[in-house]
Design an enzyme around this catalytic site. Structure first.
Site, PDB file in Angstrom:
ATOM      1  N   GLU A 150     -35.957 -38.102  -5.248  1.00 44.71           N
ATOM      2  CA  GLU A 150     -35.659 -36.935  -6.079  1.00 44.71           C
ATOM      3  C   GLU A 150     -34.679 -36.002  -5.368  1.00 44.71           C
ATOM      4  O   GLU A 150     -35.017 -35.411  -4.341  1.00 44.71           O
ATOM      5  CB  GLU A 150     -36.923 -36.139  -6.419  1.00 44.71           C
ATOM      6  CG  GLU A 150     -36.599 -34.933  -7.291  1.00 44.71           C
ATOM      7  CD  GLU A 150     -37.759 -33.972  -7.481  1.00 44.71           C
ATOM      8  OE1 GLU A 150     -37.655 -33.089  -8.358  1.00 44.71           O
ATOM      9  OE2 GLU A 150     -38.756 -34.085  -6.744  1.00 44.71           O
ATOM     10  N   GLU A 249     -42.612 -30.015 -14.734  1.00 45.70           N
ATOM     11  CA  GLU A 249     -42.715 -29.353 -13.437  1.00 45.70           C
ATOM     12  C   GLU A 249     -42.121 -27.955 -13.544  1.00 45.70           C
ATOM     13  O   GLU A 249     -41.027 -27.678 -13.056  1.00 45.70           O
ATOM     14  CB  GLU A 249     -42.002 -30.164 -12.349  1.00 45.70           C
ATOM     15  CG  GLU A 249     -42.333 -29.650 -10.953  1.00 45.70           C
ATOM     16  CD  GLU A 249     -41.675 -30.460  -9.844  1.00 45.70           C
ATOM     17  OE1 GLU A 249     -42.373 -30.819  -8.889  1.00 45.70           O
ATOM     18  OE2 GLU A 249     -40.464 -30.739  -9.952  1.00 45.70           O
TER      19      GLU A 249
END
Length: 277
Positions: A150, A249
């Site tokens: 990520e 998120e």
């Protein structure tokens, strides 16, 4: 086009509940069918597995341990001299993933050392990351697990994080050459670093293993004020045939459940009635 599947990120959402097992149950009550755990290591894996089974919730993502956060560590994958610590962290994450029946592990890259210039250390850190990722790919393949990279933006969230753009992540993944390592694209971070979201999603779709969302710049719900048109982005992902999960998120502006109007509207528009994640 199949509807998208959403996962609650329990490191950010349902903070009204004090423990991770309680957040798992709260997410299921809110209609989620899946959740991301972040760093679950303060709870035992069997306890979390039991909570997920009671709630009927699938656990779809966890992170490798961050290292020593008191020393400012946020992952070890690209940190020279920490290969042993990375392997220990990977072993723990793999153990949790198997117990939790969680198929994806985010392999945290880590931060540039304090006082170092990014340009001066980037080559050594990339070499370290590639070495560790090749090791991780073999371990994860034995357990039928997917490893994710990520990129995290260095403009707002983490100025010293090593992996900052999908372009950088894709180049590293190509050098490693392992099919069970993929890109975790957080649209929040991608927008801040590069924008051009349509082209980025199209370009990196073949290596896309997971997507996360939050509004920019405040990192709240998708329908909060900000730069991104999530109705368009959701339609784009549907049209591309994205079948993975979308991790929520974000930091709710207030009560987590009251802030889920955007998701309830999505479910309603797609003929789903809660649990449509």
């Amino acid at each position: 086009m199949a509807p998208l599947r959403f996962a609650a990120n329990l490191a950010w959402m349902f903070q009204e509940q004090p423990t991770l097992p309680q957040r798992i149950e709260a997410a299921a009550r809110a209609g989620f069918g899946a959740a991301e755990l972040g760093f679950p290591y303060a709870c035992s894996a069997p306890e979390l597995r039991a909570a997920a089974e009671r709630a009927g919730l699938e656990l779809v993502l966890l992170n490798t341990p961050p290292g020593n956060q008191e020393k400012g560590e946020m992952g070890l994958g690209a940190v020279p001299g920490c290969q042993h610590e990375f392997r220990e962290a990977l072993a723990l994450a793999t153990q949790y993933a198997k117990t939790l029946q969680c198929p994806r592990i985010h392999l945290l890259a880590g931060r540039i050392p304090v006082g170092a210039e990014r340009e001066a250390v980037s080559a050594e850190m990339e070499d370290t990351f590639i070495e560790n990722l090749r090791y991780a790919a073999d371990i994860l393949a034995q357990q039928n697990l997917i490893g994710l990279l990520e990129p995290i933006n260095s403009r707002i969230t983490d100025p010293r994080y090593f992996l900052t753009t999908p372009h950088q992540a894709a180049a590293i993944l190509k050098k490693v050459g392992s099919p069970n390592l993929k890109l975790q694209l957080d649209i929040f971070h991608c927008q801040i670093m590069d924008g051009n979201l349509t082209r980025n999603l199209e370009t990196y779709f073949p290596i896309l293993g997971h997507v996360q969302i939050a509004q920019v710049p405040a990192r709240h719900e998708p329908d909060s004020p900000g730069e991104l048109d999530f109705a368009y982005l959701f339609q784009l992902l549907e049209s591309m045939g994205y079948s993975g999960y979308i991790g929520c998120e974000y930091a709710p502006r207030g009560d987590t459940v009251k802030g889920l109007d955007w998701l309830r509207l999505y479910w309603e528009n797609h003929g789903l009635h809660g649990g449509g994640s």
